[in-house]
Design a protein around this motif. Structure first.
Motif, PDB file in Angstrom:
ATOM      1  N   TRP A   1       3.377  48.546 -39.682  1.00  0.00           N
ATOM      2  CA  TRP A   1       2.198  48.290 -38.924  1.00  0.00           C
ATOM      3  C   TRP A   1       2.589  46.677 -38.672  1.00  0.00           C
ATOM      4  O   TRP A   1       2.528  46.033 -37.844  1.00  0.00           O
ATOM      5  N   LEU A   2       2.887  46.070 -39.908  1.00  0.00           N
ATOM      6  CA  LEU A   2       3.285  44.432 -39.840  1.00  0.00           C
ATOM      7  C   LEU A   2       4.266  44.040 -38.652  1.00  0.00           C
ATOM      8  O   LEU A   2       4.165  43.135 -38.010  1.00  0.00           O
ATOM      9  N   ILE A   3       5.401  44.898 -38.460  1.00  0.00           N
ATOM     10  CA  ILE A   3       6.476  44.629 -37.820  1.00  0.00           C
ATOM     11  C   ILE A   3       5.974  44.941 -36.269  1.00  0.00           C
ATOM     12  O   ILE A   3       6.374  44.537 -35.351  1.00  0.00           O
ATOM     13  N   GLY A   4       5.016  46.123 -36.107  1.00  0.00           N
ATOM     14  CA  GLY A   4       4.805  46.199 -34.872  1.00  0.00           C
ATOM     15  C   GLY A   4       3.743  45.249 -34.244  1.00  0.00           C
ATOM     16  O   GLY A   4       3.316  45.420 -32.931  1.00  0.00           O
TER      17      GLY A   4
ATOM     18  N   MET B   1       6.021  55.942 -48.833  1.00  0.00           N
ATOM     19  CA  MET B   1       5.612  56.189 -47.537  1.00  0.00           C
ATOM     20  C   MET B   1       4.332  55.119 -47.054  1.00  0.00           C
ATOM     21  O   MET B   1       4.380  54.371 -46.135  1.00  0.00           O
ATOM     22  N   LEU B   2       3.657  54.917 -48.207  1.00  0.00           N
ATOM     23  CA  LEU B   2       2.443  53.880 -48.050  1.00  0.00           C
ATOM     24  C   LEU B   2       2.983  52.665 -47.890  1.00  0.00           C
ATOM     25  O   LEU B   2       2.751  51.838 -46.828  1.00  0.00           O
ATOM     26  N   LEU B   3       4.409  52.027 -48.436  1.00  0.00           N
ATOM     27  CA  LEU B   3       5.010  50.805 -48.014  1.00  0.00           C
ATOM     28  C   LEU B   3       5.594  50.778 -46.815  1.00  0.00           C
ATOM     29  O   LEU B   3       5.328  49.594 -46.073  1.00  0.00           O
ATOM     30  N   LEU B   4       6.348  51.867 -46.459  1.00  0.00           N
ATOM     31  CA  LEU B   4       6.989  51.909 -45.148  1.00  0.00           C
ATOM     32  C   LEU B   4       5.905  52.058 -44.103  1.00  0.00           C
ATOM     33  O   LEU B   4       6.226  51.087 -42.957  1.00  0.00           O
ATOM     34  N   ARG B   5       4.860  52.381 -44.103  1.00  0.00           N
ATOM     35  CA  ARG B   5       3.625  52.337 -43.237  1.00  0.00           C
ATOM     36  C   ARG B   5       3.240  51.141 -43.177  1.00  0.00           C
ATOM     37  O   ARG B   5       2.975  50.734 -42.022  1.00  0.00           O
TER      38      ARG B   5
ATOM     39  N   MET C   1      12.744  40.834 -43.949  1.00  0.00           N
ATOM     40  CA  MET C   1      12.817  39.131 -43.435  1.00  0.00           C
ATOM     41  C   MET C   1      11.435  38.660 -43.288  1.00  0.00           C
ATOM     42  O   MET C   1      11.430  37.420 -43.418  1.00  0.00           O
ATOM     43  N   ILE C   2      10.308  39.311 -42.870  1.00  0.00           N
ATOM     44  CA  ILE C   2       9.235  38.608 -42.835  1.00  0.00           C
ATOM     45  C   ILE C   2       8.166  39.142 -43.987  1.00  0.00           C
ATOM     46  O   ILE C   2       6.918  38.444 -44.208  1.00  0.00           O
ATOM     47  N   ALA C   3       8.132  40.369 -44.603  1.00  0.00           N
ATOM     48  CA  ALA C   3       7.257  40.939 -45.710  1.00  0.00           C
ATOM     49  C   ALA C   3       7.391  40.169 -46.921  1.00  0.00           C
ATOM     50  O   ALA C   3       8.613  40.189 -47.475  1.00  0.00           O
TER      51      ALA C   3
ATOM     52  N   ASN D   1       2.316  32.346 -38.681  1.00  0.00           N
ATOM     53  CA  ASN D   1       2.654  32.519 -40.180  1.00  0.00           C
ATOM     54  C   ASN D   1       4.060  33.303 -39.936  1.00  0.00           C
ATOM     55  O   ASN D   1       3.953  34.758 -39.507  1.00  0.00           O
ATOM     56  N   GLN D   2       4.867  32.840 -40.529  1.00  0.00           N
ATOM     57  CA  GLN D   2       6.280  33.513 -40.476  1.00  0.00           C
ATOM     58  C   GLN D   2       6.374  34.558 -41.504  1.00  0.00           C
ATOM     59  O   GLN D   2       6.984  35.766 -41.247  1.00  0.00           O
ATOM     60  N   GLU D   3       5.809  34.354 -42.718  1.00  0.00           N
ATOM     61  CA  GLU D   3       5.907  35.393 -43.825  1.00  0.00           C
ATOM     62  C   GLU D   3       4.524  36.286 -43.867  1.00  0.00           C
ATOM     63  O   GLU D   3       3.437  35.846 -43.590  1.00  0.00           O
ATOM     64  N   ARG D   4       4.705  37.565 -43.898  1.00  0.00           N
ATOM     65  CA  ARG D   4       3.790  38.292 -43.709  1.00  0.00           C
ATOM     66  C   ARG D   4       3.389  39.116 -45.262  1.00  0.00           C
ATOM     67  O   ARG D   4       4.003  39.830 -45.631  1.00  0.00           O
ATOM     68  N   PRO D   5       2.361  38.402 -46.185  1.00  0.00           N
ATOM     69  CA  PRO D   5       2.349  38.943 -47.542  1.00  0.00           C
ATOM     70  C   PRO D   5       1.681  40.583 -47.548  1.00  0.00           C
ATOM     71  O   PRO D   5       0.903  40.836 -46.724  1.00  0.00           O
ATOM     72  N   ILE D   6       2.126  41.090 -48.474  1.00  0.00           N
ATOM     73  CA  ILE D   6       1.503  42.586 -48.701  1.00  0.00           C
ATOM     74  C   ILE D   6       1.169  42.433 -50.272  1.00  0.00           C
ATOM     75  O   ILE D   6       1.979  42.142 -50.941  1.00  0.00           O
ATOM     76  N   TRP D   7      -0.020  42.742 -50.355  1.00  0.00           N
ATOM     77  CA  TRP D   7      -0.540  42.564 -51.709  1.00  0.00           C
ATOM     78  C   TRP D   7      -0.734  44.071 -52.450  1.00  0.00           C
ATOM     79  O   TRP D   7      -1.439  45.020 -51.721  1.00  0.00           O
ATOM     80  N   ILE D   8      -0.179  44.324 -53.506  1.00  0.00           N
ATOM     81  CA  ILE D   8      -0.401  45.589 -54.283  1.00  0.00           C
ATOM     82  C   ILE D   8      -1.143  45.351 -55.475  1.00  0.00           C
ATOM     83  O   ILE D   8      -0.751  44.541 -56.445  1.00  0.00           O
ATOM     84  N   ASN D   9      -1.987  46.199 -55.808  1.00  0.00           N
ATOM     85  CA  ASN D   9      -2.745  46.299 -57.159  1.00  0.00           C
ATOM     86  C   ASN D   9      -1.829  47.589 -57.915  1.00  0.00           C
ATOM     87  O   ASN D   9      -2.153  48.549 -57.689  1.00  0.00           O
ATOM     88  N   PHE D  10      -0.925  46.903 -58.787  1.00  0.00           N
ATOM     89  CA  PHE D  10      -0.126  47.910 -59.185  1.00  0.00           C
ATOM     90  C   PHE D  10      -0.684  48.854 -60.632  1.00  0.00           C
ATOM     91  O   PHE D  10       0.051  50.032 -60.608  1.00  0.00           O
ATOM     92  N   ASP D  11      -1.791  48.430 -60.889  1.00  0.00           N
ATOM     93  CA  ASP D  11      -2.608  49.400 -61.865  1.00  0.00           C
ATOM     94  C   ASP D  11      -3.059  50.745 -61.173  1.00  0.00           C
ATOM     95  O   ASP D  11      -3.086  51.684 -61.459  1.00  0.00           O
TER      96      ASP D  11
END
Length: 201
Positions: free
Chosen positions: A73-76, A65-69, A20-22, A43-53
């Motif tokens: 933290w953002l939810i917390g 696990m890295l994504l869930l963590r 809902m938020i990320a 900020n209702q939306e909480r962006p997560i940036w990933i360097n896929f390379d």
């Protein structure tokens, strides 16, 4: 790795509150594997940036696990909950609004100062060692609902912390070392957990 397909997969493993938020976004120019900003209350939306390379250099369980963590933290980070500092922020904003309508410069200054101090305390608590440990443990709980065993999830998160530092070519910082010790205890790899004095920092 095709970012769109991986983003879809990551959204599937997220808890519903995280979806809902990320918002996961590809950011190939960033030097970090995964990154997010401290979430501000407006900020209702909480962006997560990933360097896929860089992301693709880790095995899937570590990526999960890295994504869930990160999401945990953002939810917390909660700005509006029954708490002393949150109450002071709200009271300061309301008082500041009233003082502004009255044209009281000193009242505006005092109420604004109170809000700023309380806001800083919320930011500080969310960056504390305890909040980082809480985010790890929340991620492990979500992972157990996604088919992982608790010890397995802790091992994969520990591996992810170490892998990220290696990929980013940097040493582990103090908080990561503390988190690693806590995860070793959860995974059954060490009988020694984190001392209470460190958790409270």
């Amino acid at each position: 790795m095709e970012p769109t397909a991986e983003i879809r997969r990551l959204l599937d493993i997220m808890p519903a509150s995280g979806r809902m938020i990320a918002k996961i976004t590809s950011k190939p120019e960033q030097p970090k594997v995964i990154d997010c900003q401290f979430p501000l209350p407006w900020n209702q939306e909480r962006p997560i940036w990933i360097n896929f390379d860089l992301w693709r250099r880790m095995p899937r369980p570590q990526r999960d696990m890295l994504l869930l963590r990160t999401v945990s933290w953002l939810i917390g980070v909660k700005w509006f909950k029954p708490d002393l500092y949150q109450g002071i922020v709200v009271a300061g904003v309301l008082a500041g609004t009233f003082q502004f309508s009255q044209g009281d410069a000193m009242g505006i200054l005092v109420s604004g100062g109170l809000s700023a101090i309380a806001g800083y305390q919320i930011w500080r608590q969310s960056r504390s060692t305890q909040s980082q440990l809480d985010a790890d443990e929340a991620a492990i709980k979500v992972a157990t609902r996604r088919g992982y065993e608790e010890a397995e999830a802790a091992r994969n998160l520990l591996g992810a912390i170490e892998a990220v530092a290696q990929i980013e070519r940097r040493p582990l910082d103090f908080t990561e070392l503390v988190r690693g010790q806590n995860l070793r205890a959860i995974a059954g790899l060490s009988p020694v957990g984190v001392p209470d004095t460190i958790e409270q920092e």
